[in-house]
Write a protein that holds these residues in place. Sequence first.
Motif, PDB file in Angstrom:
ATOM      1  N   MET A   1       0.428  -1.473   0.102  1.00  0.00           N
ATOM      2  CA  MET A   1      -0.233  -0.333  -0.189  1.00  0.00           C
ATOM      3  C   MET A   1       0.889   1.753   0.264  1.00  0.00           C
ATOM      4  O   MET A   1       1.037   2.305   0.970  1.00  0.00           O
ATOM      5  CB  MET A   1      -0.914  -0.426   1.437  1.00  0.00           C
ATOM      6  CG  MET A   1      -1.544  -1.241   0.855  1.00  0.00           C
ATOM      7  SD  MET A   1      -3.066  -0.856   1.705  1.00  0.00           S
ATOM      8  CE  MET A   1      -4.432  -1.805   1.774  1.00  0.00           C
ATOM      9  N   GLY A   2       1.714   1.835  -1.196  1.00  0.00           N
ATOM     10  CA  GLY A   2       2.328   2.683  -0.874  1.00  0.00           C
ATOM     11  C   GLY A   2       1.527   3.934  -0.985  1.00  0.00           C
ATOM     12  O   GLY A   2       2.738   5.016  -0.987  1.00  0.00           O
ATOM     13  N   SER A   3       0.310   4.019  -1.500  1.00  0.00           N
ATOM     14  CA  SER A   3       0.157   4.900  -1.312  1.00  0.00           C
ATOM     15  C   SER A   3      -0.791   5.669  -0.459  1.00  0.00           C
ATOM     16  O   SER A   3      -0.355   6.439   0.266  1.00  0.00           O
ATOM     17  CB  SER A   3      -1.345   4.845  -2.943  1.00  0.00           C
ATOM     18  OG  SER A   3      -1.806   5.798  -3.657  1.00  0.00           O
ATOM     19  N   LEU A   4      -1.350   4.918   0.030  1.00  0.00           N
ATOM     20  CA  LEU A   4      -1.581   5.255   1.856  1.00  0.00           C
ATOM     21  C   LEU A   4      -1.056   6.013   2.407  1.00  0.00           C
ATOM     22  O   LEU A   4      -0.623   6.115   3.408  1.00  0.00           O
ATOM     23  CB  LEU A   4      -2.423   4.076   2.245  1.00  0.00           C
ATOM     24  CG  LEU A   4      -2.904   4.538   3.310  1.00  0.00           C
ATOM     25  CD1 LEU A   4      -4.723   3.704   3.466  1.00  0.00           C
ATOM     26  CD2 LEU A   4      -2.487   3.994   4.952  1.00  0.00           C
ATOM     27  N   LEU A   5       0.205   4.882   3.031  1.00  0.00           N
ATOM     28  CA  LEU A   5       1.340   4.915   3.318  1.00  0.00           C
ATOM     29  C   LEU A   5       2.242   6.348   3.518  1.00  0.00           C
ATOM     30  O   LEU A   5       2.305   7.053   3.892  1.00  0.00           O
ATOM     31  CB  LEU A   5       2.077   3.375   3.100  1.00  0.00           C
ATOM     32  CG  LEU A   5       1.917   2.677   4.022  1.00  0.00           C
ATOM     33  CD1 LEU A   5       2.852   1.464   3.495  1.00  0.00           C
ATOM     34  CD2 LEU A   5       1.839   2.665   5.854  1.00  0.00           C
ATOM     35  N   ALA A   6       2.727   6.551   1.951  1.00  0.00           N
ATOM     36  CA  ALA A   6       3.293   7.547   1.860  1.00  0.00           C
ATOM     37  C   ALA A   6       2.524   8.919   2.296  1.00  0.00           C
ATOM     38  O   ALA A   6       3.550  10.002   2.631  1.00  0.00           O
ATOM     39  CB  ALA A   6       3.050   7.758  -0.033  1.00  0.00           C
TER      40      ALA A   6
ATOM     41  N   SER B   1       8.870  13.760   5.149  1.00  0.00           N
ATOM     42  CA  SER B   1       7.265  13.444   4.883  1.00  0.00           C
ATOM     43  C   SER B   1       7.188  13.429   3.101  1.00  0.00           C
ATOM     44  O   SER B   1       8.531  13.687   2.513  1.00  0.00           O
ATOM     45  CB  SER B   1       6.766  14.980   4.233  1.00  0.00           C
ATOM     46  OG  SER B   1       6.533  15.769   4.640  1.00  0.00           O
ATOM     47  N   TYR B   2       6.194  13.029   2.232  1.00  0.00           N
ATOM     48  CA  TYR B   2       6.192  12.627   0.643  1.00  0.00           C
ATOM     49  C   TYR B   2       6.422  14.725   0.030  1.00  0.00           C
ATOM     50  O   TYR B   2       5.903  14.992   1.325  1.00  0.00           O
ATOM     51  CB  TYR B   2       5.335  11.883   0.319  1.00  0.00           C
ATOM     52  CG  TYR B   2       3.609  11.863   0.295  1.00  0.00           C
ATOM     53  CD1 TYR B   2       2.624  12.879   1.305  1.00  0.00           C
ATOM     54  CD2 TYR B   2       2.782  12.082  -0.949  1.00  0.00           C
ATOM     55  CE1 TYR B   2       1.596  13.679   1.029  1.00  0.00           C
ATOM     56  CE2 TYR B   2       1.568  12.594  -0.398  1.00  0.00           C
ATOM     57  CZ  TYR B   2       0.977  13.265   0.137  1.00  0.00           C
ATOM     58  OH  TYR B   2      -0.567  13.328   0.242  1.00  0.00           O
ATOM     59  N   ARG B   3       6.679  13.921  -0.844  1.00  0.00           N
ATOM     60  CA  ARG B   3       6.859  15.792  -2.388  1.00  0.00           C
ATOM     61  C   ARG B   3       6.524  15.247  -3.266  1.00  0.00           C
ATOM     62  O   ARG B   3       6.026  14.061  -4.074  1.00  0.00           O
ATOM     63  CB  ARG B   3       8.571  15.819  -1.731  1.00  0.00           C
ATOM     64  CG  ARG B   3       9.841  15.306  -0.975  1.00  0.00           C
ATOM     65  CD  ARG B   3      10.707  14.937  -1.362  1.00  0.00           C
ATOM     66  NE  ARG B   3      11.083  13.369  -1.406  1.00  0.00           N
ATOM     67  CZ  ARG B   3      11.229  12.653  -0.338  1.00  0.00           C
ATOM     68  NH1 ARG B   3      11.741  12.763  -0.021  1.00  0.00           N
ATOM     69  NH2 ARG B   3      11.124  11.600  -0.567  1.00  0.00           N
ATOM     70  N   PRO B   4       6.032  17.344  -3.188  1.00  0.00           N
ATOM     71  CA  PRO B   4       5.282  16.896  -4.796  1.00  0.00           C
ATOM     72  C   PRO B   4       6.974  16.347  -5.366  1.00  0.00           C
ATOM     73  O   PRO B   4       7.825  16.549  -5.316  1.00  0.00           O
ATOM     74  CB  PRO B   4       5.039  18.458  -4.695  1.00  0.00           C
ATOM     75  CG  PRO B   4       4.942  18.847  -3.159  1.00  0.00           C
ATOM     76  CD  PRO B   4       6.142  17.893  -3.095  1.00  0.00           C
ATOM     77  N   GLY B   5       6.351  15.882  -6.772  1.00  0.00           N
ATOM     78  CA  GLY B   5       7.495  15.105  -7.272  1.00  0.00           C
ATOM     79  C   GLY B   5       7.492  13.685  -7.084  1.00  0.00           C
ATOM     80  O   GLY B   5       7.911  12.662  -8.114  1.00  0.00           O
ATOM     81  N   ASP B   6       7.601  13.046  -6.277  1.00  0.00           N
ATOM     82  CA  ASP B   6       7.740  11.838  -5.648  1.00  0.00           C
ATOM     83  C   ASP B   6       6.823  10.754  -6.052  1.00  0.00           C
ATOM     84  O   ASP B   6       5.575  11.394  -6.756  1.00  0.00           O
ATOM     85  CB  ASP B   6       7.305  11.469  -4.786  1.00  0.00           C
ATOM     86  CG  ASP B   6       7.716  11.810  -3.466  1.00  0.00           C
ATOM     87  OD1 ASP B   6       8.981  12.410  -4.042  1.00  0.00           O
ATOM     88  OD2 ASP B   6       7.908  11.794  -2.085  1.00  0.00           O
TER      89      ASP B   6
ATOM     90  N   GLY C   1      -5.992  12.944   0.202  1.00  0.00           N
ATOM     91  CA  GLY C   1      -7.581  12.024   0.649  1.00  0.00           C
ATOM     92  C   GLY C   1      -7.839  10.558  -0.451  1.00  0.00           C
ATOM     93  O   GLY C   1      -7.845   9.415  -0.476  1.00  0.00           O
ATOM     94  N   ARG C   2      -7.921  11.287  -1.727  1.00  0.00           N
ATOM     95  CA  ARG C   2      -7.716   9.956  -3.147  1.00  0.00           C
ATOM     96  C   ARG C   2      -6.746   9.157  -3.112  1.00  0.00           C
ATOM     97  O   ARG C   2      -6.691   7.598  -3.243  1.00  0.00           O
ATOM     98  CB  ARG C   2      -7.806  10.880  -4.326  1.00  0.00           C
ATOM     99  CG  ARG C   2      -6.101  11.511  -4.302  1.00  0.00           C
ATOM    100  CD  ARG C   2      -6.846  12.292  -5.815  1.00  0.00           C
ATOM    101  NE  ARG C   2      -7.283  14.281  -4.939  1.00  0.00           N
ATOM    102  CZ  ARG C   2      -7.628  14.831  -5.883  1.00  0.00           C
ATOM    103  NH1 ARG C   2      -7.036  14.564  -7.219  1.00  0.00           N
ATOM    104  NH2 ARG C   2      -8.065  15.761  -5.253  1.00  0.00           N
ATOM    105  N   LEU C   3      -5.143   9.070  -2.375  1.00  0.00           N
ATOM    106  CA  LEU C   3      -3.912   8.395  -2.308  1.00  0.00           C
ATOM    107  C   LEU C   3      -4.968   7.434  -0.604  1.00  0.00           C
ATOM    108  O   LEU C   3      -4.369   5.798  -1.304  1.00  0.00           O
ATOM    109  CB  LEU C   3      -3.543   9.398  -1.393  1.00  0.00           C
ATOM    110  CG  LEU C   3      -2.063   9.949  -3.409  1.00  0.00           C
ATOM    111  CD1 LEU C   3      -0.816  10.621  -2.510  1.00  0.00           C
ATOM    112  CD2 LEU C   3      -2.285   9.231  -4.210  1.00  0.00           C
ATOM    113  N   VAL C   4      -4.727   8.081  -0.185  1.00  0.00           N
ATOM    114  CA  VAL C   4      -5.601   6.677   1.173  1.00  0.00           C
ATOM    115  C   VAL C   4      -6.792   5.669   0.809  1.00  0.00           C
ATOM    116  O   VAL C   4      -6.417   4.142   0.698  1.00  0.00           O
ATOM    117  CB  VAL C   4      -5.633   7.694   2.100  1.00  0.00           C
ATOM    118  CG1 VAL C   4      -6.370   6.897   2.623  1.00  0.00           C
ATOM    119  CG2 VAL C   4      -4.804   8.309   2.950  1.00  0.00           C
ATOM    120  N   LEU C   5      -7.155   6.480  -0.078  1.00  0.00           N
ATOM    121  CA  LEU C   5      -8.500   6.180  -0.545  1.00  0.00           C
ATOM    122  C   LEU C   5      -8.400   4.502  -2.357  1.00  0.00           C
ATOM    123  O   LEU C   5      -8.406   3.697  -1.599  1.00  0.00           O
ATOM    124  CB  LEU C   5      -9.964   6.282  -1.486  1.00  0.00           C
ATOM    125  CG  LEU C   5     -10.554   7.349  -0.611  1.00  0.00           C
ATOM    126  CD1 LEU C   5     -11.569   8.562  -1.241  1.00  0.00           C
ATOM    127  CD2 LEU C   5     -11.520   6.399   0.601  1.00  0.00           C
TER     128      LEU C   5
END
Length: 482
Positions: A210-215, A308-313, A332-336
């Motif tokens: 779950m690399g999106s939520l975790l970021a 933190s995760y960054r813009p550009g990641d 929110g969309r990254l978590v969902l």
Amino acid sequence: MDIEFVATGAGAPAKAAVARIVFEGDTYEGAVAQAVSASRFTGGKGQTLDILAPQGVDAARLVLVGAGKREAFGAIGAEHAAASAYNAVKTSGLETLRVEGAGGADLAAHAALGVRLASYRFDKYRTKEPADKKPSVLKTSIPTADVDAALAAFAPLAALADAISFTRDLVSEPPNVLYPAEFARRVKALEDIGLEVEILGEAEMMKLGMGSLLAVGQGSIRESQLAVIKWNGAADKAAQPVAFVGKGVCFDTGGISIKPAENMEDMKWDMGGAGAVAGLMHVLAGRKAKVNAVGILGLVENMPDGNSYRPGDVLTSISGQTIEVVNTDAEGRLVLADALWYCQDRFKPKFMVDLATLTGAIIIAIGNDLAGCYANDEDLAANLLAASKAEDEGLWRMPLPDAYNKQIDSMIADMKNTGGRPGGSITAALFLQKYVNGTPWAHLDIAGVAWKKPSSIPTSPDGATGFGVRLLNRMVQDKYEG
Ligand code: BES
Ligand code: MN
Ligand code: ZN
């Protein structure tokens, strides 16, 4: 609030405020007629007329509550009228409210629900409230012809009121108290009412990919959590479940794409979607719904930090799809994305409905009285809109135009996490659609309705509304049980 139903003939308790539900065109006698003629009270919806110690009336205080046209009166009308009655006298100094004239057992039960919802208060952190500012009405008495029938009708509504209070409490809690692990603990405690709850931490989510939520959560010292709540109430325990997914951003600073200071405190309620899903599971268990249901909550905190995760990641989600982050405030969309994919992959549900305080753009589009409803399935959309109407929680269908997908095309990954300002709520929904894998799905953008100040609904005090619990409970009850 203590609620009792009493036989119609019984006299009013001493030192009670008596509220009488009346309609446009009703006529009055004696002191009441005199009071009405000295006012602009017409019996219109939402009007109240407070009459102190009226002569010839057995009450310390009589409140006429307008309910509009008699022909149009129903369950919601009874709730609103009783709620308006409570709101009119809650700090009167009297301890008992008697609500007369709601009607039969079912309407009397809804009047009781109205008072339960209106009397919700989140006051645990107030230590110095003056006594005369505190609500005095602690008991509501509702006369009805058939007390047993009213009690029976009220049982599932009391379960609903408990669930909505649970949601409102979660949404009202400050973000230093309700961080992801604390939210998860409160959900875990629902095992006491018969729900099954699994909590996944960061290590488990990492293993799942779950690399999106975790970021989103990686800049927070609070551990991200995924709560999986199950209710197996159907006769066939193996029957395909219905599924609900909630955005649970316990605080949204925006992260590195940090938000301006003004009103940032509002972002404590960026977990309103997860709060509503938790409340929905609460009521399904509370009324022993004959359905198999799953609730999944993505619980994170979005913070600026050295980690933190960054813009550009570029992130890799559990689906394998990659995402270029262009704005860390579109979290929110990254978590969902991960929660939705996980939900369909693991549970193969009949459908998924997600709830999320996802975009400011939905507020610009349709304001604070409607939630945006996006769906890839016409039956599911119709069922949601019907439930929305019945429960008076407004939904407005929004489009998912394929052409707008180009706004979230990325030069280096499968998609970007935002597509700019035009149609901002729509491109957020299109992003989510890439994570449902063809499952019938609906997305409710509740950014405009999860929190209301001032409130425009008598059954909802200022602040957390609990939006979504009633609507989804109704849809499950009417369409997916049995
Ligand atoms: N949680 C906010 C959306 C929100 C705004 C909810 C106001 C309630 C009230 C969400 O995470 C967010 O920040 N959205 C951005 C998206 C943008 C960066 C593409 C927004 O709406 O501005
Ligand atoms: Mn944000
Ligand atoms: Zn957010």
